[in-house]
Structures are given as C-alpha cells and as structure tokens.
Design a protein around this motif. Structure first.
Motif, PDB file in Angstrom:
ATOM      1  N   GLY A   4       0.805  -1.218   0.000  1.00 36.90           N
ATOM      2  CA  GLY A   4       0.000   0.000   0.000  1.00 36.90           C
ATOM      3  C   GLY A   4       0.838   1.269   0.000  1.00 36.90           C
ATOM      4  O   GLY A   4       0.311   2.374  -0.170  1.00 36.90           O
ATOM      5  N   PHE A  46       0.378   4.032  -2.422  1.00 36.04           N
ATOM      6  CA  PHE A  46      -0.596   5.128  -2.315  1.00 36.04           C
ATOM      7  C   PHE A  46       0.080   6.444  -1.946  1.00 36.04           C
ATOM      8  O   PHE A  46      -0.483   7.509  -2.170  1.00 36.04           O
ATOM      9  N   ILE A  61      -9.688   9.933   1.003  1.00 32.64           N
ATOM     10  CA  ILE A  61      -9.599   8.475   0.903  1.00 32.64           C
ATOM     11  C   ILE A  61      -8.156   8.045   0.653  1.00 32.64           C
ATOM     12  O   ILE A  61      -7.643   7.116   1.294  1.00 32.64           O
ATOM     13  N   LEU A  62      -7.475   8.755  -0.256  1.00 30.97           N
ATOM     14  CA  LEU A  62      -6.086   8.394  -0.552  1.00 30.97           C
ATOM     15  C   LEU A  62      -5.185   8.562   0.671  1.00 30.97           C
ATOM     16  O   LEU A  62      -4.293   7.741   0.920  1.00 30.97           O
ATOM     17  N   SER A  63      -5.432   9.620   1.445  1.00 31.81           N
ATOM     18  CA  SER A  63      -4.544   9.846   2.595  1.00 31.81           C
ATOM     19  C   SER A  63      -4.762   8.780   3.661  1.00 31.81           C
ATOM     20  O   SER A  63      -3.805   8.346   4.315  1.00 31.81           O
ATOM     21  N   VAL A  64      -6.020   8.338   3.838  1.00 29.59           N
ATOM     22  CA  VAL A  64      -6.259   7.238   4.784  1.00 29.59           C
ATOM     23  C   VAL A  64      -5.563   5.976   4.287  1.00 29.59           C
ATOM     24  O   VAL A  64      -4.889   5.257   5.055  1.00 29.59           O
ATOM     25  N   LEU A  65      -5.691   5.704   2.959  1.00 32.67           N
ATOM     26  CA  LEU A  65      -5.052   4.508   2.399  1.00 32.67           C
ATOM     27  C   LEU A  65      -3.526   4.595   2.495  1.00 32.67           C
ATOM     28  O   LEU A  65      -2.851   3.573   2.648  1.00 32.67           O
ATOM     29  N   ALA A  66      -2.968   5.792   2.411  1.00 30.97           N
ATOM     30  CA  ALA A  66      -1.518   5.937   2.456  1.00 30.97           C
ATOM     31  C   ALA A  66      -0.982   5.847   3.869  1.00 30.97           C
ATOM     32  O   ALA A  66       0.152   5.400   4.096  1.00 30.97           O
ATOM     33  N   ILE A 112      -1.995   3.971   6.330  1.00 29.64           N
ATOM     34  CA  ILE A 112      -1.999   2.634   6.941  1.00 29.64           C
ATOM     35  C   ILE A 112      -0.681   1.885   6.683  1.00 29.64           C
ATOM     36  O   ILE A 112      -0.061   1.394   7.630  1.00 29.64           O
TER      37      ILE A 112
END
Lengths: 364, 364, 364
Positions: free
Chosen positions: C16, C19, C39-44, C46
């Motif tokens: 991940g 991201f 959404i991208l910042s949450v995915l990045a 993690i």
C-alpha cells in the motif's frame, strides 16, 4: 520534666518555642500589626506541632500504631475543632466550612503526599497495611457523597429549599456520626486484627515517660488553640498584604497551619519507614474531620451559633474533596509507595492550590 | 407437591401466603381503599418472595451458584419487566424510568449492603470470588456512561435535540443489549472457569424436587406480577396518605418492594456464608436491569407505547447510579467482606433515601 | 536496505506504500477534490503506520518493551505534534484541542480495547505487569484533574476571567511538564525494575538491523507528517460529503487516523501475547499527549500562534477524558485480560462515537 527539657535542649526545632511567649506579648501590645502577628503565629505553631508529635509518639509507643494514629489525629483535630467553634460562635459559617473542606483536602493530599515523598526519598519501596487506607478512603467517600447528593438531587432556592437543606443537614450529620462510631467499633474492637501493622519500622527517639507525655499533650493542645486564635484573627488581613485571595487563605493557608501538628508526626513516621502511622494520621485525620468534626459543628450550631449551620458546601469544594478521595483510593490500593507516588499526590494538591491562588477575588 | 405444603407448614414466613387471596378479594370488593390495598400488597409480596427464593435455591442446587444467581436475578427482574410493561402501555414513562433507576440503585446498594451486613453479623470474615463482582460492576459502569454521556455532551432542547435523543437512545439500547449478550457468552461459556465459586458455604435447606421447583417458580412469578400491579396502582395514593414524596415512592418504595423476591435469596445466601450467590444476585440483577430490561423497554416502546421512550434519565438519578456503581466497585475490589462493609454500603443508600424523603414535592 | 525491501515484498500490507506517491501527485494536480484526497490519505497512512511499527519493533528488540513502548509512543505522537503545530500556527485552536482530547480518548479506549480484544481472541487469558498501567492511569488522572478543576472551581466569563484562565493554563502546563519529566526519571531510572516485563511473549518477525531501522523511523515519520497534512486539509470537506458532524470528525476520525502508527504496533504486540508492549503504547501515548504534547502546545502558542492558547477544553471533552481514565484504571487494576475486557472498553468508546456521530451539528 527534666527529660522533657533535655529533649528540648537536643532538638533545635523546639528552640522555636520562644516564639510562643513572644507572640502573646506582641498580641497584647500591638493587636493591630496583623502581618507581624501572622508571621509570629506561624513561627510559634511549628515547634508546638513538633512537641505535640513527640508527646503523641511517646503515647503511641504503648498503644500501637493504629491507636496511636487515631490519638494523634484526634488531638490534632481538637485544635481545629476549637478554632471552628470560635468562628461558629461568631457566625462566620463561610470560614468554618472553608476550613473544614480545606483540612480534609490538605490532609488527604498534602499530608499523605508529602509523607510518601519524604519516606520515598529515604527508602526505595515502602509497604503498609492497605486495609486501614481502604477503610478511611471508604469513610471519606461516604462523607463526600453526603455533601454532594443534596445539591445534585435537588436544586432548591426557595424558602422550602432552605428548610429542606436544614433538615437534611441535621439528618446527614446524625448519619455520619453514627457511621463514625460504628467505624471505631469495627477498627478498634471487632476487627482490630485486620488493622495490625507489620513491624518493619525503626523505633522512634527515646520516648518520654507516659505521665510527662500526657501532661505535655494537654498543655500543648491548649497553647496551640491559643496561638491558632491569634493566627485566624490576623490571617485575613496579612493575606491581603501578601496579595493572596480569600479562597486561597481559607482553603490552603489556614488548613496547612491548622494541620501542622499532625504533619510533624506523619512525616517523621514516614522517614522512619512506619508508613502505617503516616497513612493512619493523614487519612484518619481527614475522615475524622468529615465524619466527626463537621457533623458536630452542624449540631452545635443549634446551641452556640446565631442561626443553624447547614452541610451545603461551595460546589468547587465538594469537587476538590471528591477528587482528593479518589486520588487517595487510587494510590493506596496497592499498599506500596515510592517517591513518585508522593509527587503524584502533591501535584494534585498543587493544581488545587494554584487554581485558588490565581482565582480572581470577587468570584465564589 | 406434598413436600411444598410441608415446607409451607414448617416456615412461618410462608403462612403469610394467606394475604395473597385476601388482597385479591379486597381489590375486587373495595378498589378505592388505596392505603389498605397498599399494606396488603406489601404483606402479600413478602411470603411470595420467600417462596420464590426457596424454589430458585432448589433449582440453583443443580446448576451451581453462578447460573443460580443469574436465574434468580432473571426471574426477579421478570416481575419488574411485567410491571414496567404495564406502565409503558399506559404511557407513564416517568414511572418506568424511576423504577428502572431505583431498582438499579436498590440492588447495588441496599441488597448488596444488607447481604454483607447480615452475613457479617454471623461470620467474622467472608470471602468471595471477586471476578464476578468486578465483571458486574464493569457492566454497570458501561450502562451508567451510556445514560450519562448524552446529557454531558450535548445540552439540546430544540426539536433537533428531541430527534437526536430518540435516535441515540435506540442506538445505545442496541449497544447495551449486544454487550449483555456478549457478557453472557463470556461468563457462562468461554470463561466460565473464572467465575467458579469456592465451596465453603453451608448447603441450604432440603431442596424441592426439580419439577415442583420449576412449577412453583412459574406460578409464583405470575402471582407476584398480579400483586405488583395492585401495589403500583395503590402506592401513589397511599404514599400521599403517609406523607411521602413521589420521588421517594418511585425511587425507594417501589424499588424495594419490586426487589423483595431477589432480596430473600440474597440475604439467605449471605447467612449461609455463600456470598458469591448474594453478590451474583444483587449486582447481577442490577446490571441485568441496566443492560437488558431498560433497553428492551426502549425498543418495545416503539411497538407498545403511545410514543417512543428515550433513555434520558433525570440527572439526579444518573448521579445516584454512578455513585452506586463506584461504591460497589470499591467494596468488592478486595473479595472480602465484614459487617462494616455492609454498614458502609447501606449508609450510602440511606443518604439517597433521606434526601429523597425530605425533598420538597414540587422539585424534580 | 535490501532487507527492508525484502520485508516490503513479503508483507502485502506494505504494498500500500504505492498510495503515498499517488496521494502527493493528486494533491499537486487536483488540490480541490477533497473526498478523493481524504480516501487516498487514509489509504496511504496505513502502510506507513505498518512500516513505522516494524521499525520500532526492531529498535525495541534492543531496548526492552518498556523503553520500546515509550519510543513507539513518542514517535507516534511526534506526528500528532507536527499536525497540531501546523494548526497552531494557523490559529485553529478548536481543532488543536479537539485533536488532543480525541487522541487521549482514542488511545485510552480504542487502542487499549482493540488490543485486549485482538489479543484475547487468540489467547485465553493474558497477563501483564500492572505497575505500568497503574502509573500511566495515575498520570492521566492528574492531567484530567488539571483540565477539570479550573472550570469546576471558578465560572469566570469576564475579562478578569480570561486573564485568570491564561495565567492558570501556563502554570498548569509547567506543572504537567514537570510531572512528566519526574515520571520518566521514575520509570526509566530510579524504579525501572518495577516496570520489568515477564518474558512470556513470542518474539516478533526477524527485525531490521538497527541502522536501517533508525533510518526508516526518520523517513517514515516525515512521510506520515506530510500525508497527515493533506489529510487534515481534506477531512473537513470530505466529512461533510459523508454526512459526518464536525465533532465526530475532530474527535474520532482525526484521532483514529493520527494514531494509526501506534495502533499497528499495539495490536501486533497483543497478538504475540506481549500485552505489556500494547498497554505501554496505548496508555503511554495517551499520558504523553496529556502531560507533554498539550502543555508544549500551550507554551509554544506564545511564540508561534497569533495569540496564546489556554488549557480550557469543551466540558464534554473533559467528561469523556475522565470516563476514559476511570475505565482504563478499572480494567487494568487486575493485570489480567480476556476478550471481554476488550469488548467492554471498546463499548465505552462506541458510546462516545455514536453520541458524537448523532449530535446535531450546531450544538457545541
């Protein structure tokens, strides 16, 4: 008697007893110089407290730490009762209540915390019987609930409300006194073995003979009461001169000076690794004020005061008592202490003291 | 059946069962004499409670104290649920909430405290498994937080506020029910060994055969529900005749009479040195009301009531529940009990009872 | 370096990391598409959190769990400090305070509860050294008192009140920092043996060499700070698009994402039966925010901010911190954990989250 004088000769702290006659002389000559009288009365109370602590320890030597702690707390609170009775007759109910609440908080936090800290700086890890701490914390919790619930359940302002507060205060006073009596029965009689103390502390200094000790106790208690009266008279004006708020004076300064006698014994117990004595004095004194002194004052106000006193405290005072009780329950639940436990408890007290010190005068 | 009759012949308390038909007769003949019906219904509920306790103990004999305590609490609360459902259909949400909150406080303080006191007067020091007490206190703490937080976080009065309270109440009800279910899974299934009970108590009286016990349980539960209905009808008017405030009636009298069934079993367990049973009934019953009965009532109000009921309680009630939870957590943390622990818990209850008794009627 | 890449190859979670550049690209190209950036910042965040946890564990391998937990908490909070400093310079004091209070509650309840649950689902009963839990809970209690007492003691609205709040905030900040420093001295130096950890956990994955680990720590911390900045920018608008209230976003969403790094380590410790690490990270991180980050922000606001920031929090936030502290003290007092303890703590958090989620936007 000779032994008492020898003790005074050995202990530099007791040389300060010279301030006692000096205070009375100045009080007679210059009753208006409040700041001087304030300083002299503080200087005079400290050696008296040391002497009281010496005498109590001599008596405790024969009775064990649990009874000794109770005796010490009772004699210490006797002076607080004397002061409060004077204020009661004068109808100064605000001062009475502030000194009651302030004493509970000072004993629970400052005296306990400083004992833990002083003991912990000398001993790496100190252990004590947590049954007594748990017992006293429970009594304090009950008293706090009794002070809290009337204002939480009914916000009453009208005439009906005043009558309600008055009747409830008498009922709660009787209930607290009954609990205190049953608590003595429990801790000194039916289950005294639970309060037994591990014998790990060092013995104190060579104690006074019992007759001298009891005589000293009686005399010094009277002297403390007299000095305290001058102190209470002068403290308000002196505080203004020092720029302190009335809330800070009533809650912090009066309570700390009023508790000087017990503090001496409590701290010296902690240094000699007898934390059971310290915890017994600090929490025992606090719960005695809450469950004995305060209810007695309410009941006596019907006889002595210009009008009846109730048990309704300033909400901020109730919150501080509640936090002090919870903090005491938290730190004593393990029966072990280190220097940082003392720091923690003292920091809670410092939060209160700083808040009251900075509080703008008009408010409350 | 013969054994049941023999038991009734032996136990003078059960002779009071004669009050049950007497109550129904008077209720049919003189439905307006509220004070008489009130007294008769109290007299009738006590022997029914004793019989219920006898039957539950017979069942508990086969299932162990933990399951027995749960069974006892559930059956005892069944009657409370029946009463609350009647009040719910009538739209009397104030009464429903007062009885829910009052039951939680009465079980946590009065039932637990009286059990400790009665047990402690017979046994010097009683021990019990504190895992269950800790578990139940935790559940009660969660429920209290759920009742407390909506009013602490948002003071909302407007129409938007009412919708918020309603939605939140449903969400919290589901959450509490889920926790209750998971708690059963935990205590009865995955970690039941943690709740195991030391075998130190005396066995109870010769128990009834299981068939008779179950039949008795069913019949007596129905009778208690019927008697309770008469009691609820008559209590308000009778209380006025006795000069009690509505707050006192709803919170104290109704809760104590409604809990009579569980109290019988709890007290008898404490006397036979089976404090695990007593703690299980007292705290288990309280947490069941908080996490099962109250949420079920909220959800059922959408089907049965004239309008949805929310979980917003009178602030004084929430404070009392919080104090009761803290007191229970404090006294059960050691897993040991003496008579004074009972006195302490009862005194907290007495503070509440006295305050509500003296509270001027108009207020709240 | 090769070992780091190998690790990334083996661990699907770390894929991940792709991201991260994607986020920066979109942020440069389309700075207005808030929902996508959110959404991208949450995915990045993690995978960065997972990498940070991997590096911390490698360092903790050499230093022991206690120091490792502190290191982990400090690095995790570094990102929170970076975000808060950005908000501070912008004068967004509401956001700073919400994120501080939200982080304390999220760490104390969500991180601790989820660790207990995840650990308990794999291990029947987990034990840990309760001294550290008790120590951290005590620190949190002190911080909560410091935030609570100013508003409990004096309700001041006037100009005098503002000056009072400001002076008191600085004094309390110094006091909290001093306590934090003394606490480090106590736990890492004078009484470190009390915090020793039983060696019962499984070792972690093959750790990185110390040089690579420290380099990774530094780089990832910077990346997390950059990603977090985009996250904070986009979260408010994105939240509106998802229909979340600002209170929910500030208190719950930001706090959970901000704590992602510590959560990874805490959860993985719990799964490997090293609850000491989990408790150390969760409560240690919470107490560090309360006693270090928050005071530092107050003091730095005099240098960096447009005007000084005080320590006066929204009352609902103080109540939630207080409940979180009490819940943590309750569940950690036994030093044992099961899956239901995790459920209990998470449920308390869920009560808060649901209340804030449903709260009408205008209020507070």
């Amino acid at each position: 008697m000779k032994q008492l004088l020898k003790e005074i000769g050995h202990n530099p702290l007791l040389w300060g007893l010279a301030f006692v006659p000096m205070l009375f002389a100045f009080h007679w000559l210059k009753p208006e110089s409040h700041t001087l009288l304030f300083i002299l009365s503080v200087l005079a109370v400290i050696p008296l407290a040391a002497l009281l602590s010496l005498a109590t320890e001599s008596v405790a030597h024969r009775t064990g730490d649990a009874v000794g702690g109770l005796l010490n707390a009772t004699l210490g609170n006797l002076t607080e009762l004397v002061i409060a009775l004077a204020a009661l007759q004068a109808g100064q109910y605000m001062l009475v209540k502030a000194s009651v609440a302030g004493s509970i908080v000072a004993n629970t936090l400052f005296m306990l915390g400083a004992s833990f800290l002083l003991g912990g700086l000398k001993h790496h890890l100190q252990e004590y019987n947590r049954v007594n701490a748990r017992f006293q914390a429970g009594l304090l919790f009950l008293a706090t609930v009794a002070l809290l619930i009337p204002s939480a359940v009914g916000e009453v302002d009208s005439a009906a409300g005043a009558a309600f507060t008055q009747k409830l205060s008498v009922a709660l006073a009787v209930l607290l006194l009954a609990t205190y009596g049953l608590g003595l029965l429990f801790s000194l009689k039916t289950h005294r073995e639970l309060f037994a103390v591990a014998e790990h502390g060092e013995a104190g200094d060579a104690p006074l003979p019992i007759g001298v000790a009891l005589g000293t106790l009686a005399c010094v208690t009277v002297l403390v009461a007299l000095v305290s009266e001058v102190f209470v008279e002068s403290v308000q004006q002196a505080a203004l001169a020092f720029g302190m708020t009335p809330a800070f004076v009533g809650f912090i300064v009066v309570a700390l000076v009023g508790g000087a006698a017990e503090m001496g014994s409590s701290f010296s117990g902690a240094r000699r690794n007898r934390l059971d004595l310290s915890v017994g004095i600090a929490l025992g004194s606090a719960s005695q004020i809450a469950l004995f002194v305060a209810p007695v004052l309410v009941l006596l106000s019907y006889v002595l005061g210009p009008q009846p006193m109730d048990l309704q405290f300033w909400p901020g005072a109730v919150v501080m008592m509640l936090i002090a009780t919870v903090a005491a329950a938290l730190v004593t639940s393990s029966g072990r202490s280190t220097w940082f436990v003392g720091v923690f408890v003292l920091m809670v007290y410092l939060v209160f003291a700083m808040t009251l010190y900075l509080l703008p005068p008009r408010v409350h």
